[in-house]
Design an enzyme around this catalytic site. Sequence first.
Site, PDB file in Angstrom:
ATOM      1  N   HIS B 142       6.640   0.971   6.419  1.00  0.00           N
ATOM      2  CA  HIS B 142       5.191   1.081   6.620  1.00  0.00           C
ATOM      3  C   HIS B 142       4.844   0.628   8.050  1.00  0.00           C
ATOM      4  O   HIS B 142       4.112   1.312   8.770  1.00  0.00           O
ATOM      5  CB  HIS B 142       4.472   0.223   5.574  1.00  0.00           C
ATOM      6  CG  HIS B 142       2.997   0.076   5.773  1.00  0.00           C
ATOM      7  ND1 HIS B 142       2.063   0.803   5.065  1.00  0.00           N
ATOM      8  CD2 HIS B 142       2.279  -0.722   6.601  1.00  0.00           C
ATOM      9  CE1 HIS B 142       0.855   0.459   5.450  1.00  0.00           C
ATOM     10  NE2 HIS B 142       0.955  -0.464   6.388  1.00  0.00           N
ATOM     11  N   GLU B 143       5.400  -0.485   8.469  1.00  0.00           N
ATOM     12  CA  GLU B 143       5.135  -0.996   9.821  1.00  0.00           C
ATOM     13  C   GLU B 143       5.720  -0.051  10.874  1.00  0.00           C
ATOM     14  O   GLU B 143       5.139   0.169  11.928  1.00  0.00           O
ATOM     15  CB  GLU B 143       5.718  -2.397   9.988  1.00  0.00           C
ATOM     16  CG  GLU B 143       5.185  -3.446   9.004  1.00  0.00           C
ATOM     17  CD  GLU B 143       3.676  -3.499   8.947  1.00  0.00           C
ATOM     18  OE1 GLU B 143       3.017  -3.149   9.939  1.00  0.00           O
ATOM     19  OE2 GLU B 143       3.143  -3.862   7.881  1.00  0.00           O
ATOM     20  N   HIS B 146       3.389   2.674  11.527  1.00  0.00           N
ATOM     21  CA  HIS B 146       2.288   2.274  12.412  1.00  0.00           C
ATOM     22  C   HIS B 146       2.708   2.457  13.874  1.00  0.00           C
ATOM     23  O   HIS B 146       1.932   2.912  14.704  1.00  0.00           O
ATOM     24  CB  HIS B 146       1.921   0.811  12.182  1.00  0.00           C
ATOM     25  CG  HIS B 146       0.947   0.605  11.049  1.00  0.00           C
ATOM     26  ND1 HIS B 146      -0.183   1.371  10.899  1.00  0.00           N
ATOM     27  CD2 HIS B 146       0.930  -0.282  10.035  1.00  0.00           C
ATOM     28  CE1 HIS B 146      -0.846   0.953   9.826  1.00  0.00           C
ATOM     29  NE2 HIS B 146      -0.182  -0.043   9.276  1.00  0.00           N
ATOM     30  N   GLU B 225      -3.966   3.431   7.271  1.00  0.00           N
ATOM     31  CA  GLU B 225      -3.117   2.704   6.315  1.00  0.00           C
ATOM     32  C   GLU B 225      -2.502   3.678   5.300  1.00  0.00           C
ATOM     33  O   GLU B 225      -1.324   3.593   4.974  1.00  0.00           O
ATOM     34  CB  GLU B 225      -3.909   1.619   5.570  1.00  0.00           C
ATOM     35  CG  GLU B 225      -4.296   0.435   6.427  1.00  0.00           C
ATOM     36  CD  GLU B 225      -3.100  -0.245   7.083  1.00  0.00           C
ATOM     37  OE1 GLU B 225      -2.013  -0.295   6.474  1.00  0.00           O
ATOM     38  OE2 GLU B 225      -3.251  -0.698   8.225  1.00  0.00           O
TER      39      GLU B 225
END
Lengths: 193, 315
Positions: B142-143, B146, B225
Amino acid sequence: MGFFDALFGRTKPVSPAKNERLFAISTAEDTLRTEEEMQSANTSGICFRGIASTPFRQIQQELEDLLKVAAKDTPMTVRPFEDTLGYKWMIFDSTDFQELVTIIHMVSQQLIDEGYGEQLLSAVFRFNDVNSKPVYFIYNYKRGMFYPFVPRPDSHSRNRNNPDELRLATVLGKDLPMEREYERWYAMWDLPF
Amino acid sequence: MRRPTWYRPDTGLTIRMIMTMVFLLALYAAFILVLGSVTHSFIIFVLIALVLAGLQLFYADKIALFSMNAREVSPQQAPDLYAMVERLAQQANLPMPKIYIADTSVPNAFATGRNERNAVICVTTGIMNRLNNAEMEAVLAHEMTHILNRDILIMTIATFFAMMVQLILRSLYWTGLFGGFGGGYGGRRGRNDNGAGAFLIIFLVTAIVSVVSFIMTRTLSRYREYAADRGSALLTGSPGNLASALMKISDSISGGRIPNKDLRDAQPASALMIAPLAVNGDDLGELFSTHPSTQHRIEKLMAMQAQMEAAPRTH
């Protein structure tokens, strides 16, 4: 990843798998044998990220079955493996190096054709130096590039023999599309072969 | 070669994101045009906001890491974490980010750094203790997304305007309070008796723009997100891993605690945490928060899982 993809966070799979440059390892094998006295360890593997879904599992199963059937007529063997990081492997043993290259290309092409090319991480070819210590050549599907990986014998300390790696990269510079960015020479510890 | 459907971008999400961005741009353009036709003295606030945004872009990572008391770790200190991130970086075709660990029992993780070369992923010891390997990897993916999506840069740009409007609003407030009507904001007004009325209108317009832009940047943040959640599922091949991680994290974070954090405190760095310190379940609360509620995120992830299961054979 284009500008708009980043802007709109589309996170489409990053880059299509580059399969064709894989064949370059055949010429490199020749150079390694004749100039470096390194032999193919008669084993190599393909590493990919599995998908937790029934369709993907089916494809994987079909592929494994197909390979087992194909292996019946040849001295090649195939074994599936899952490493501690959750990545799937297919490991092939064959005394014919060309066959190893062809089979790895075939498996990756199959995954690409099924639309799962992005799951491919790397193909790893093992060679043995004169002292039978392993020397790996890793093919990164995202980049379409090779790089050497030489773990130090006492691999618990997770040390790499960088001088040897750099030297090998120079020796094979003509044969292999070599990864230029050293920071992308990712190690692969505890390889299953 | 056709792609399985779940590989394709979430068109609905992309459209909503485009609409939010277009709306924000139009809002700011209109605001600047309207304000510019009345006075030019707001230029100073554009400059101040530009400087602040620039500082934020270059130093937000250091501030965030410092405030979390995070330290950089070497591959020898955290071999397992490194191995996981290295594989993900390879998979995402990104350079290896720096790895930081913060010593706190609060389970969290965030990415920062202005571009992929300067990217940092920070995890807390709390999240490492609480999640198993598969869940931890999903959070890291997930990071990673980003970073891939340049979310720090995009959210800094988005909050730059919001910051500028707030600066103008505050200065208008103080100008109005102390009766400086004839001062900076009267530049082009012909007669003084119209001044008070014009000032009030500018003040109201600015206030409305400020509130709307705040809500819209938060909306954009939530969309990003969702996009990062999708990216995580793509990288790990399993939406369930992230869903399970989110459940564990939110269980231990939103234990009915009242947050101390100011609602208006828009920080791009903290906005990229895996889960913010307080996520409300209700839709009104969600409107003002940087992250969608855990429940909504899990619903989206499960929809993705369903798509994967239904993926037709292409070959």
